[in-house]
Design an enzyme around this catalytic site. Structure first.
Site, PDB file in Angstrom:
ATOM      1  CG  ASP A  94       1.243  -2.506  -4.110  1.00  9.80           C
ATOM      2  OD1 ASP A  94       0.175  -1.932  -4.347  1.00  9.80           O
ATOM      3  OD2 ASP A  94       1.356  -3.755  -4.080  1.00  9.80           O
ATOM      4  CG  ASP A 111      -3.924  -5.556  -1.039  1.00 11.77           C
ATOM      5  OD1 ASP A 111      -3.757  -5.160   0.122  1.00 11.77           O
ATOM      6  OD2 ASP A 111      -5.025  -5.532  -1.622  1.00 11.77           O
ATOM      7  CG  ASP A 164       2.849  -7.252  -5.396  1.00 13.05           C
ATOM      8  OD1 ASP A 164       2.350  -6.111  -5.290  1.00 13.05           O
ATOM      9  OD2 ASP A 164       2.162  -8.290  -5.463  1.00 13.05           O
TER      10      ASP A 164
END
Length: 259
Positions: free
Chosen positions: A11, A13, A199
């Site tokens: 991922d 951001d 996250d």
């Protein structure tokens, strides 16, 4: 393609990129080691191909595919982002087949345009213009009731369109996911050992599908719930946030594999 020892799916951001500054500087040691060892790093994000293409080039990862729009599509190696896409046009056509009273409750990126996207997301105008260049999916804001939303999604499902809710946006697509694209890309490399880092809840399927997953801490949101694989250590949590935590996790993998 030659079979690498590892494939890294990540991922962006809040994971490889700092949540506030969008810098990846803290991940530089692990990124350099992966590049030196020829380990492909596959970016997997909700960002559009237009957003990911320059970032992928900046990271030195243009030779590898990237998963875009939360798994709705793939940006092929070395490719620049197309300006338009047939899947997006088909999605917008399906959206406009929904009964008008329900359709009016959904304002998508294609309805609002770049200035509205900037207001809705907090992105700078230039970044909002890239986010507007959609190829596969349509995020938007739902303003109706829960009952109306159920009807709205049912009308879309009848046309093969599914909806996925994020923190603020309801995103419509033809149903592809990060995990599904991850499997397709892994098959291109004869399915090596897969490591995934993320996250947020929309990374869950990708993390659970990987041979080894890492949940990177994000102090800006509630912790992710327990995932399938944590009890056995197949999925691990990293206390450091963003690219610092990413660097720690990947250096651990590099050491384990003797790279």
């Amino acid at each position: 393609m030659p079979r690498p020892v590892l494939l890294i799916f990540t991922d962006l951001d809040g994971t490889l990129l700092d949540h506030e500054t969008y810098s990846h500087e803290a991940a530089a040691p692990a990124l350099e080691a992966l590049r030196g060892a020829g380990v492909p790093v596959i970016l997997a994000s909700s960002k559009t191909a237009a957003e990911i293409a320059p970032l992928r080039a900046d990271l030195g990862l243009a030779a590898h595919p990237a998963i875009v729009e939360n798994g709705a599509g793939i940006l092929e190696p070395g490719a620049e982002a197309p300006r338009t896409g047939s899947r997006y046009r088909a999605l917008r056509t399906a959206l406009d087949q929904v009964p008008a009273p329900l359709r009016q409750r959904f304002r998508g990126f294609g309805d609002g345009g770049a200035h509205w996207i900037a207001d809705a997301t907090g992105l700078a105008p230039e970044a909002a213009a890239l986010a507007a260049q959609r190829l596969y999916s349509e995020p938007g804001i739902w303003s109706g009731s829960e009952a109306e939303k159920t009807e709205f999604l049912a009308a879309l499902r009848a046309q093969g369109v599914s909806g996925r809710e994020g923190g603020r946006f309801l995103t419509l697509s033809f149903g592809a996911s990060k995990a599904g694209q991850m499997a397709e890309i892994a098959a291109r490399y004869s399915t090596p050992y897969m490591v995934a880092l993320g996250d947020a809840p929309n990374d869950r399927e990708m993390l659970e599908q990987a041979d080894q997953g890492f949940i990177i801490a994000n102090p800006h949101r509630a912790p992710m719930p327990p995932l399938d694989g944590e009890e056995t250590g197949r999925i691990q949590r990293i206390a450091a946030a963003g690219p610092k935590g990413w660097n720690q996790a990947v250096l651990r993998v590099i050491a384990d594999f003797g790279i």
